[in-house]
Design a protein around this motif. Structure first.
Motif, PDB file in Angstrom:
ATOM      1  N   VAL A  10      71.110  37.741   6.413  1.00 26.98           N
ATOM      2  CA  VAL A  10      69.681  38.038   6.468  1.00 26.98           C
ATOM      3  C   VAL A  10      68.883  36.731   6.438  1.00 26.98           C
ATOM      4  CG1 VAL A  10      67.771  39.144   5.238  1.00 26.98           C
ATOM      5  CG2 VAL A  10      69.962  40.320   5.450  1.00 26.98           C
ATOM      6  N   SER A  11      69.300  35.780   5.612  1.00 28.64           N
ATOM      7  CA  SER A  11      68.616  34.490   5.535  1.00 28.64           C
ATOM      8  C   SER A  11      68.703  33.740   6.862  1.00 28.64           C
ATOM      9  CB  SER A  11      69.209  33.627   4.418  1.00 28.64           C
ATOM     10  OG  SER A  11      68.972  34.208   3.169  1.00 28.64           O
ATOM     11  N   LEU A  12      69.847  33.819   7.521  1.00 20.46           N
ATOM     12  CA  LEU A  12      69.999  33.175   8.826  1.00 20.46           C
ATOM     13  C   LEU A  12      69.065  33.814   9.855  1.00 20.46           C
ATOM     14  CD1 LEU A  12      71.434  31.160  10.674  1.00 20.46           C
ATOM     15  CD2 LEU A  12      73.205  32.889  11.042  1.00 20.46           C
ATOM     16  N   ALA A  13      68.996  35.139   9.846  1.00 16.66           N
ATOM     17  CA  ALA A  13      68.103  35.827  10.778  1.00 16.66           C
ATOM     18  C   ALA A  13      66.640  35.462  10.504  1.00 16.66           C
ATOM     19  CB  ALA A  13      68.297  37.337  10.675  1.00 16.66           C
ATOM     20  N   LEU A  78      64.871  26.881  -2.759  1.00 15.19           N
ATOM     21  CA  LEU A  78      63.902  25.783  -2.837  1.00 15.19           C
ATOM     22  C   LEU A  78      63.260  25.508  -1.482  1.00 15.19           C
ATOM     23  CD1 LEU A  78      65.705  23.278  -5.226  1.00 15.19           C
ATOM     24  CD2 LEU A  78      63.776  24.789  -5.728  1.00 15.19           C
ATOM     25  N   THR A  79      64.028  25.633  -0.423  1.00 14.96           N
ATOM     26  CA  THR A  79      63.494  25.432   0.923  1.00 14.96           C
ATOM     27  C   THR A  79      62.490  26.529   1.269  1.00 14.96           C
ATOM     28  OG1 THR A  79      65.584  24.416   1.554  1.00 14.96           O
ATOM     29  CG2 THR A  79      64.126  25.062   3.332  1.00 14.96           C
ATOM     30  N   ALA A  80      62.771  27.757   0.857  1.00 17.15           N
ATOM     31  CA  ALA A  80      61.834  28.864   1.090  1.00 17.15           C
ATOM     32  C   ALA A  80      60.539  28.648   0.310  1.00 17.15           C
ATOM     33  CB  ALA A  80      62.475  30.192   0.712  1.00 17.15           C
ATOM     34  N   VAL A  81      60.642  28.123  -0.903  1.00 17.32           N
ATOM     35  CA  VAL A  81      59.437  27.815  -1.683  1.00 17.32           C
ATOM     36  C   VAL A  81      58.627  26.729  -0.977  1.00 17.32           C
ATOM     37  CG1 VAL A  81      58.610  26.822  -3.858  1.00 17.32           C
ATOM     38  CG2 VAL A  81      60.364  28.585  -3.882  1.00 17.32           C
ATOM     39  N   LEU A  82      59.296  25.724  -0.449  1.00 20.94           N
ATOM     40  CA  LEU A  82      58.601  24.688   0.311  1.00 20.94           C
ATOM     41  C   LEU A  82      57.880  25.301   1.510  1.00 20.94           C
ATOM     42  CD1 LEU A  82      57.998  21.696   1.042  1.00 20.94           C
ATOM     43  CD2 LEU A  82      60.154  21.728   2.317  1.00 20.94           C
ATOM     44  N   VAL A 115      60.600  36.944   1.669  1.00 20.75           N
ATOM     45  CA  VAL A 115      61.839  37.715   1.858  1.00 20.75           C
ATOM     46  C   VAL A 115      63.048  36.774   1.827  1.00 20.75           C
ATOM     47  CG1 VAL A 115      63.108  39.211   3.448  1.00 20.75           C
ATOM     48  CG2 VAL A 115      60.679  39.561   3.103  1.00 20.75           C
ATOM     49  N   ALA A 116      62.922  35.586   2.437  1.00 16.92           N
ATOM     50  CA  ALA A 116      64.012  34.605   2.400  1.00 16.92           C
ATOM     51  C   ALA A 116      64.285  34.148   0.973  1.00 16.92           C
ATOM     52  CB  ALA A 116      63.679  33.414   3.293  1.00 16.92           C
ATOM     53  N   LEU A 117      63.239  33.955   0.192  1.00 16.65           N
ATOM     54  CA  LEU A 117      63.410  33.571  -1.211  1.00 16.65           C
ATOM     55  C   LEU A 117      64.116  34.669  -1.982  1.00 16.65           C
ATOM     56  CD1 LEU A 117      62.804  31.609  -3.545  1.00 16.65           C
ATOM     57  CD2 LEU A 117      60.569  32.707  -3.759  1.00 16.65           C
ATOM     58  N   LEU A 118      63.740  35.900  -1.744  1.00 19.33           N
ATOM     59  CA  LEU A 118      64.395  37.036  -2.395  1.00 19.33           C
ATOM     60  C   LEU A 118      65.878  37.112  -2.018  1.00 19.33           C
ATOM     61  CD1 LEU A 118      64.005  39.589  -4.149  1.00 19.33           C
ATOM     62  CD2 LEU A 118      63.531  40.804  -2.027  1.00 19.33           C
ATOM     63  N   CYS A 119      66.193  36.897  -0.738  1.00 15.32           N
ATOM     64  CA  CYS A 119      67.599  36.900  -0.290  1.00 15.32           C
ATOM     65  C   CYS A 119      68.381  35.762  -0.936  1.00 15.32           C
ATOM     66  CB  CYS A 119      67.671  36.780   1.221  1.00 15.32           C
ATOM     67  SG  CYS A 119      67.206  38.273   2.081  1.00 15.32           S
ATOM     68  N   ALA A 120      67.757  34.593  -1.034  1.00 16.58           N
ATOM     69  CA  ALA A 120      68.446  33.437  -1.612  1.00 16.58           C
ATOM     70  C   ALA A 120      68.732  33.657  -3.093  1.00 16.58           C
ATOM     71  CB  ALA A 120      67.611  32.178  -1.405  1.00 16.58           C
ATOM     72  N   ALA A 124      72.416  33.958  -4.693  1.00 20.78           N
ATOM     73  CA  ALA A 124      72.826  33.053  -5.769  1.00 20.78           C
ATOM     74  C   ALA A 124      73.350  33.828  -6.971  1.00 20.78           C
ATOM     75  CB  ALA A 124      71.654  32.158  -6.183  1.00 20.78           C
ATOM     76  N   VAL A 125      72.678  34.908  -7.306  1.00 23.33           N
ATOM     77  CA  VAL A 125      73.126  35.739  -8.436  1.00 23.33           C
ATOM     78  C   VAL A 125      74.469  36.383  -8.109  1.00 23.33           C
ATOM     79  CG1 VAL A 125      72.608  37.838  -9.736  1.00 23.33           C
ATOM     80  CG2 VAL A 125      70.827  36.127  -9.352  1.00 23.33           C
ATOM     81  N   MET A 126      74.610  36.880  -6.875  1.00 24.44           N
ATOM     82  CA  MET A 126      75.881  37.497  -6.486  1.00 24.44           C
ATOM     83  C   MET A 126      77.014  36.478  -6.481  1.00 24.44           C
ATOM     84  SD  MET A 126      74.541  40.039  -3.457  1.00 24.44           S
ATOM     85  CE  MET A 126      76.145  40.169  -2.685  1.00 24.44           C
ATOM     86  N   SER A 127      76.750  35.262  -6.019  1.00 16.73           N
ATOM     87  CA  SER A 127      77.792  34.235  -5.993  1.00 16.73           C
ATOM     88  C   SER A 127      78.157  33.756  -7.383  1.00 16.73           C
ATOM     89  CB  SER A 127      77.330  33.031  -5.164  1.00 16.73           C
ATOM     90  OG  SER A 127      77.220  33.378  -3.811  1.00 16.73           O
ATOM     91  N   ALA A 128      77.174  33.650  -8.259  1.00 15.77           N
ATOM     92  CA  ALA A 128      77.440  33.156  -9.599  1.00 15.77           C
ATOM     93  C   ALA A 128      78.145  34.203 -10.468  1.00 15.77           C
ATOM     94  CB  ALA A 128      76.134  32.730 -10.253  1.00 15.77           C
ATOM     95  N   ARG A 129      77.933  35.474 -10.195  1.00 16.47           N
ATOM     96  CA  ARG A 129      78.505  36.530 -11.021  1.00 16.47           C
ATOM     97  C   ARG A 129      79.953  36.825 -10.716  1.00 16.47           C
ATOM     98  NH1 ARG A 129      74.554  41.516 -11.575  1.00 16.47           N
ATOM     99  NH2 ARG A 129      75.636  41.809 -13.531  1.00 16.47           N
ATOM    100  N   LYS A 130      80.435  36.497  -9.557  1.00 18.17           N
ATOM    101  CA  LYS A 130      81.808  36.866  -9.174  1.00 18.17           C
ATOM    102  C   LYS A 130      82.822  36.129  -9.996  1.00 18.17           C
ATOM    103  CE  LYS A 130      80.778  38.354  -4.552  1.00 18.17           C
ATOM    104  NZ  LYS A 130      80.958  38.155  -3.149  1.00 18.17           N
TER     105      LYS A 130
END
Length: 130
Positions: A10-13, A78-82, A115-120, A124-130
């Protein structure tokens, strides 16, 4: 088989829509005499941010390391915030609210970057929780 990350796709799109849209269908104002103002540079800045977001999303998609993906998601956030601060914040737009840069480009980019910030953050939460 490696599991494909939905937030990265989704972030890539979204990154591609930001990058392509900032110079095509979401582009800033074009003056009648063919010149361009500061809103042109806001569009160019968003093109760069969209390209960076696309590169980070591709790194996430092709990475096998969980912590590396989490770090890239953090960078993507951070890029989405920028990107949120470019139109009208870091780079000024036209003063009239009826101009294309204020009426079309700024609201569309704010929605896309949110939306990109929300996806990121989700990725991040999904990657950190695994």
């Amino acid at each position: 088989m490696k599991k494909i990350s939905i937030p990265a796709c989704v972030s890539l799109a979204l990154a591609l829509v930001v990058a392509v849209g900032s110079v095509t269908f979401l582009s800033p104002c074009v003056h009648e005499d063919g010149s361009f103002g500061s809103c042109h540079w806001a569009g160019q800045g968003m093109l760069g941010v969209g390209a960076l977001m696309a590169a980070l999303s591709l790194l996430i998609l092709f990475s096998g390391k969980r912590l590396f993906r989490a770090a890239m998601y953090f960078s993507l956030a951070l890029t989405a915030v920028l990107g949120l601060f470019i139109p009208g914040g870091l780079i000024a737009l036209c003063k009239m609210s009826a101009m294309r840069c204020r009426a079309v480009m700024q609201p569309a980019m704010i929605i896309l970057f949110c939306v990109a910030l929300l996806c990121a953050v989700t990725g991040a939460v999904m990657s950190a929780r695994k």
